[in-house]
Structure formats: C-alpha cells, structure tokens
Design a protein around this motif. Structure first.
Motif, PDB file in Angstrom:
ATOM      1  N   VAL A 297      10.719   4.287  -3.329  1.00 31.73           N
ATOM      2  CA  VAL A 297      11.379   3.399  -4.284  1.00 31.73           C
ATOM      3  C   VAL A 297      10.350   2.380  -4.762  1.00 31.73           C
ATOM      4  CG1 VAL A 297      13.236   1.748  -4.660  1.00 31.73           C
ATOM      5  CG2 VAL A 297      13.614   3.720  -3.160  1.00 31.73           C
ATOM      6  N   CYS A 298      10.001   2.455  -6.052  1.00 32.02           N
ATOM      7  CA  CYS A 298       8.930   1.624  -6.605  1.00 32.02           C
ATOM      8  C   CYS A 298       9.431   0.317  -7.200  1.00 32.02           C
ATOM      9  CB  CYS A 298       8.174   2.408  -7.689  1.00 32.02           C
ATOM     10  SG  CYS A 298       7.451   3.951  -7.104  1.00 32.02           S
ATOM     11  N   GLY A 299      10.733   0.115  -7.275  1.00 31.45           N
ATOM     12  CA  GLY A 299      11.270  -1.108  -7.866  1.00 31.45           C
ATOM     13  C   GLY A 299      10.859  -1.227  -9.320  1.00 31.45           C
ATOM     14  N   THR A 300      10.388  -2.390  -9.711  1.00 30.95           N
ATOM     15  CA  THR A 300       9.997  -2.624 -11.105  1.00 30.95           C
ATOM     16  C   THR A 300       8.525  -2.311 -11.356  1.00 30.95           C
ATOM     17  OG1 THR A 300       9.541  -4.951 -10.579  1.00 30.95           O
ATOM     18  CG2 THR A 300      11.742  -4.418 -11.391  1.00 30.95           C
ATOM     19  N   ASN A 301       7.830  -1.744 -10.367  1.00 36.45           N
ATOM     20  CA  ASN A 301       6.399  -1.433 -10.502  1.00 36.45           C
ATOM     21  C   ASN A 301       6.234  -0.104 -11.242  1.00 36.45           C
ATOM     22  OD1 ASN A 301       3.653  -0.877 -10.182  1.00 36.45           O
ATOM     23  ND2 ASN A 301       3.582  -1.808  -8.154  1.00 36.45           N
ATOM     24  N   GLU A 302       6.169  -0.166 -12.558  1.00 35.56           N
ATOM     25  CA  GLU A 302       6.079   1.049 -13.372  1.00 35.56           C
ATOM     26  C   GLU A 302       4.760   1.781 -13.169  1.00 35.56           C
ATOM     27  OE1 GLU A 302       6.915   0.196 -17.433  1.00 35.56           O
ATOM     28  OE2 GLU A 302       8.893  -0.671 -17.016  1.00 35.56           O
ATOM     29  N   LYS A 303       3.686   1.043 -12.937  1.00 36.65           N
ATOM     30  CA  LYS A 303       2.383   1.665 -12.712  1.00 36.65           C
ATOM     31  C   LYS A 303       2.420   2.538 -11.459  1.00 36.65           C
ATOM     32  CE  LYS A 303      -2.502   0.607 -11.932  1.00 36.65           C
ATOM     33  NZ  LYS A 303      -3.504  -0.492 -11.752  1.00 36.65           N
ATOM     34  N   LEU A 304       2.991   2.011 -10.387  1.00 37.86           N
ATOM     35  CA  LEU A 304       3.116   2.769  -9.148  1.00 37.86           C
ATOM     36  C   LEU A 304       4.013   3.986  -9.359  1.00 37.86           C
ATOM     37  CD1 LEU A 304       2.665   3.021  -6.059  1.00 37.86           C
ATOM     38  CD2 LEU A 304       4.700   1.588  -5.762  1.00 37.86           C
ATOM     39  N   PHE A 305       5.090   3.800 -10.106  1.00 36.96           N
ATOM     40  CA  PHE A 305       6.013   4.910 -10.376  1.00 36.96           C
ATOM     41  C   PHE A 305       5.293   6.050 -11.095  1.00 36.96           C
ATOM     42  CE2 PHE A 305       8.988   7.078 -13.221  1.00 36.96           C
ATOM     43  CZ  PHE A 305       9.955   7.503 -12.319  1.00 36.96           C
TER      44      PHE A 305
ATOM     45  N   PRO B 140       0.802  -1.235   0.000  1.00 38.62           N
ATOM     46  CA  PRO B 140       0.000   0.000   0.000  1.00 38.62           C
ATOM     47  C   PRO B 140       0.834   1.283   0.000  1.00 38.62           C
ATOM     48  CG  PRO B 140       0.129  -0.859   2.223  1.00 38.62           C
ATOM     49  CD  PRO B 140       0.908  -1.822   1.354  1.00 38.62           C
ATOM     50  N   LEU B 141       1.836   1.356  -0.854  1.00 41.12           N
ATOM     51  CA  LEU B 141       2.718   2.522  -0.838  1.00 41.12           C
ATOM     52  C   LEU B 141       1.991   3.803  -1.225  1.00 41.12           C
ATOM     53  CD1 LEU B 141       6.151   1.307  -2.260  1.00 41.12           C
ATOM     54  CD2 LEU B 141       5.356   1.455   0.086  1.00 41.12           C
ATOM     55  N   SER B 142       1.175   3.729  -2.265  1.00 38.83           N
ATOM     56  CA  SER B 142       0.474   4.923  -2.726  1.00 38.83           C
ATOM     57  C   SER B 142      -0.435   5.473  -1.631  1.00 38.83           C
ATOM     58  CB  SER B 142      -0.350   4.603  -3.980  1.00 38.83           C
ATOM     59  OG  SER B 142      -1.056   5.746  -4.416  1.00 38.83           O
ATOM     60  N   ARG B 143      -1.187   4.605  -0.980  1.00 40.68           N
ATOM     61  CA  ARG B 143      -2.100   5.038   0.083  1.00 40.68           C
ATOM     62  C   ARG B 143      -1.315   5.618   1.260  1.00 40.68           C
ATOM     63  NH1 ARG B 143      -4.521   1.744   4.039  1.00 40.68           N
ATOM     64  NH2 ARG B 143      -3.879  -0.116   2.887  1.00 40.68           N
ATOM     65  N   ALA B 144      -0.179   5.005   1.583  1.00 40.03           N
ATOM     66  CA  ALA B 144       0.635   5.490   2.698  1.00 40.03           C
ATOM     67  C   ALA B 144       1.199   6.879   2.411  1.00 40.03           C
ATOM     68  CB  ALA B 144       1.773   4.507   2.978  1.00 40.03           C
ATOM     69  N   VAL B 145       1.675   7.089   1.187  1.00 42.36           N
ATOM     70  CA  VAL B 145       2.241   8.388   0.824  1.00 42.36           C
ATOM     71  C   VAL B 145       1.158   9.463   0.835  1.00 42.36           C
ATOM     72  CG1 VAL B 145       3.300   9.712  -1.049  1.00 42.36           C
ATOM     73  CG2 VAL B 145       4.148   7.415  -0.509  1.00 42.36           C
ATOM     74  N   ARG B 146       0.000   9.156   0.255  1.00 41.76           N
ATOM     75  CA  ARG B 146      -1.094  10.130   0.227  1.00 41.76           C
ATOM     76  C   ARG B 146      -1.570  10.471   1.639  1.00 41.76           C
ATOM     77  NH1 ARG B 146      -3.536  10.371  -5.013  1.00 41.76           N
ATOM     78  NH2 ARG B 146      -2.658   8.802  -6.427  1.00 41.76           N
ATOM     79  N   GLY B 147      -1.464   9.504   2.541  1.00 48.18           N
ATOM     80  CA  GLY B 147      -1.895   9.734   3.912  1.00 48.18           C
ATOM     81  C   GLY B 147      -1.040  10.741   4.658  1.00 48.18           C
ATOM     82  N   LEU B 148       0.134  11.059   4.109  1.00 48.91           N
ATOM     83  CA  LEU B 148       1.013  12.041   4.753  1.00 48.91           C
ATOM     84  C   LEU B 148       0.597  13.477   4.459  1.00 48.91           C
ATOM     85  CD1 LEU B 148       4.554  10.497   4.088  1.00 48.91           C
ATOM     86  CD2 LEU B 148       3.294  10.533   6.244  1.00 48.91           C
ATOM     87  N   ALA B 149      -0.402  13.672   3.590  1.00 49.77           N
ATOM     88  CA  ALA B 149      -0.800  15.028   3.196  1.00 49.77           C
ATOM     89  C   ALA B 149      -1.174  15.889   4.398  1.00 49.77           C
ATOM     90  CB  ALA B 149      -1.964  14.964   2.207  1.00 49.77           C
ATOM     91  N   ARG B 150      -1.732  15.287   5.433  1.00 52.91           N
ATOM     92  CA  ARG B 150      -2.136  16.053   6.619  1.00 52.91           C
ATOM     93  C   ARG B 150      -0.926  16.604   7.377  1.00 52.91           C
ATOM     94  NH1 ARG B 150      -4.959  11.062   9.580  1.00 52.91           N
ATOM     95  NH2 ARG B 150      -5.296  10.580   7.383  1.00 52.91           N
ATOM     96  N   PHE B 151       0.270  16.059   7.090  1.00 52.89           N
ATOM     97  CA  PHE B 151       1.494  16.539   7.729  1.00 52.89           C
ATOM     98  C   PHE B 151       2.392  17.271   6.730  1.00 52.89           C
ATOM     99  CE2 PHE B 151       0.362  12.342   9.587  1.00 52.89           C
ATOM    100  CZ  PHE B 151      -0.090  12.784  10.828  1.00 52.89           C
ATOM    101  N   SER B 152       1.785  17.850   5.698  1.00 50.90           N
ATOM    102  CA  SER B 152       2.551  18.377   4.567  1.00 50.90           C
ATOM    103  C   SER B 152       3.554  19.462   4.951  1.00 50.90           C
ATOM    104  CB  SER B 152       1.596  18.917   3.498  1.00 50.90           C
ATOM    105  OG  SER B 152       0.787  19.948   4.034  1.00 50.90           O
ATOM    106  N   LYS B 153       3.349  20.142   6.069  1.00 50.03           N
ATOM    107  CA  LYS B 153       4.274  21.204   6.469  1.00 50.03           C
ATOM    108  C   LYS B 153       5.518  20.657   7.158  1.00 50.03           C
ATOM    109  CE  LYS B 153       0.686  24.733   7.076  1.00 50.03           C
ATOM    110  NZ  LYS B 153       0.057  25.691   8.031  1.00 50.03           N
TER     111      LYS B 153
END
Length: 315
Positions: free
Chosen positions: A240-248, A220-233
């Motif tokens: 690092v997405c590895g070989t997952n081009e869609k995630l990249f 769940p990398l995408s969801r985890a990264v988006r969840g940081l928006a509340r701490f954006s300041k």
C-alpha cells in the motif's frame, strides 16, 4: 445532543480515528445524536490549512532529525512557558476561523483526535466562550505535551502507560480513561479470504506479506519488496503506497518473480490485513492498533522519530 468529532489532515490516522468514533456514535440504538465529522484545518486561514500537512510531510520525509529535535524540545518541558506562549498565539491567529466556528455552533461535546483542535477547543472552554465538554482522544501510545491543555474535560488514552504519561505531565488521573485508540468496527469482522485471494491472483500456500508505510508512503518499501526476490517460490506480497505516486509507479512496473499486488490509497485495509500473515510497516498509532485488533504480527521499519519511535518502544 450535538457532537463534533474533530481531526486534522496531518497523516491519515487522526482522520481514521475520528471516523471510527463517528461511526460508533451514529450506530447507537437511540439515534438521537447529531454527529458531525469535521476537519479542523478546513476552518483555518487558507495558507495555514495548506501548509500544515505539507510542512509535516517535508520534515518527516527529508529532515527527520529536525522533526525529532522539534518533538523532543516541545515535549521535554524545558522551555514549556515559551513554547506554550508561542503555540497559543499561533493557534489563536491561524485557528481564528475554527474558534469562531466552534463558538457559533457551540456543540454539546467536542472529541478531538489531533492536538491542534484539542488546544483550540480547550482554550475556548477555558475562556468561557463555549460550554461543550472537550475530550482529547490521544492517537499515539504516549501523549506529547501538546495534548495537555487546561480546559480539557477528559482524556482518552491507548493503555495504562498513556495514562501514566499524562499524569506525569500534570493531568488529574480522574480526567483520564484508558479505552484504547478508536479503530473501525470493520477490523473486528472476518472477510472472505478466498475471494480476496482470487481477486488478487494470489496462490494458496504462499506466505503473504502486507507492506504499508502510512498515508505518505515513505520508507524503504521498494528495497524491502525487492529483497524478497530470493524467496520468490514461497512468498506473495501486497504493498500500500498511500499518496506516494512515484513509489506506486515504480512497484507496479517491477518484476520480482512472485505474486505482487500494488495499491495507492485504500479503504479496505481490514481485508488486506485479513489475508496477510505478517505486516511490515511504520508504527503509527492507528495502523498498529488495527494490526492488534486483527491479531496480525507486525515488523516495524523506519518509525518516524518522536511519536512513532515511542509507539515502537512501547509496543
């Protein structure tokens, strides 16, 4: 002395461990060793070669419950004789090319960082077809039963719990050494954090998080990264997405309101870990040991059932 270091392309960690061993042996001051880094699958039947990694990826990505069942059944010891029989015949059939290669080259030492090559090499040694010293380098915290093969001269484990696990599975304690999982010497070095921070456009004072999820980039990398928006300041992140081009592609185009650096496959993980203040990752053997070598705190997410779940519990 001719030394073969064998790995298999089923996750990148086995290769990284093999590379670390090869680097260390090549750097020895005597310089008299002929050290070769070899992908065991490259010497197998072409269909087996291509399907081995794909099958593992499909199972852990789309059917982790099936992988968990396979792992438990084959490690439990309940159907051991049948599993050993089928696995032995499978490896003899599809690993015939690897068997011929090892017999023809007959190195002095064979170090294996994946259980497939460890079983093939041990089988040849048991049959008297090679004279090499066969060493199994276990690349997870606990050893699946597939690592244990008659004909193996020695086992190298991560920690005392690894050695105890091997003993429970019938390995003579005299054949086990607790030496850790091999990690590249680069993880003992300190890098220029300011240069890396400047290159990424990161800011001083922001909490830096490194996300990774193995070579396949699953979880769940995408969801985890988006969840940081509340701490954006307060935060900045590397993914690092590895070989997952869609995630990249997805993360490269996302707008989260804080500095974000997105990578595909990288060979400078030691630098990224030096800049980060916490690692969010699955608990693969190599990534975990790299973080330990760097003294980097770790948050474990979505470990693959079986080996990574064992790693997380042991850690």
């Amino acid at each position: 002395m001719k030394v073969f270091v064998l790995y298999a392309r089923a996750g990148h960690g086995h290769k990284k461990a093999a590379q670390a061993i090869a680097e260390a042996l090549a750097a020895r001051p005597d310089g008299r060793h002929d050290v070769r880094l070899i992908d065991a699958l490259a010497h197998t039947f072409f269909l087996f070669n291509h399907l081995y990694e794909i099958t593992y990826y499909v199972l852990v990505r789309y059917a982790p419950w099936l992988w968990a069942l396979f792992y438990w059944v084959t490690d439990s010891g309940l159907p051991r004789s049948w599993v050993a029989f089928l696995r032995g015949h499978n490896n003899r059939l599809f690993g015939a090319g690897l068997r011929r290669f090892l017999q023809r080259e007959n190195p002095d030492v064979i170090l294996c960082t994946h259980f497939f090559s460890a079983e093939v090499a041990a089988g040849l040694k048991r049959e008297g077809k090679i004279s090499a010293r066969v060493v199994a380098v276990v690349t997870d915290f606990l050893a699946h039963r597939f690592w244990v093969n008659a004909g193996t001269d020695h086992y190298i484990g991560m920690m005392e719990e690894t050695a105890e696990d091997l003993r429970r599975k019938g390995v003579d304690p005299a054949r086990v050494s607790v030496l850790g999982i091999p990690v590249s010497g680069r993880f003992r070095e300190r890098v220029d954090r300011e240069a890396i921070r400047s290159k990424l456009g990161f800011e001083r004072g922001r909490f830096c998080i490194l996300f990774t999820s193995g070579s396949f980039g699953i979880g769940p990398l995408s969801r985890a990264v988006r969840g940081l928006a509340r701490f954006s300041k307060d935060v900045q992140a590397m993914v690092v997405c590895g070989t997952n081009e869609k995630l990249f592609r997805e993360l490269e185009s996302v707008r989260v309101g804080f500095p974000l650096a997105v990578f595909g496959f990288v060979d400078n993980m030691h630098e990224l870990m030096d800049l980060a203040q916490v690692l969010v990752s699955r608990s693969s053997g190599l990534t975990t040991c790299e973080a330990l070598a760097k003294g980097l705190p770790m948050i474990v997410i979505s470990p693959i059932p079986g080996q990574e779940a064992n790693n997380a519990r042991t850690l």
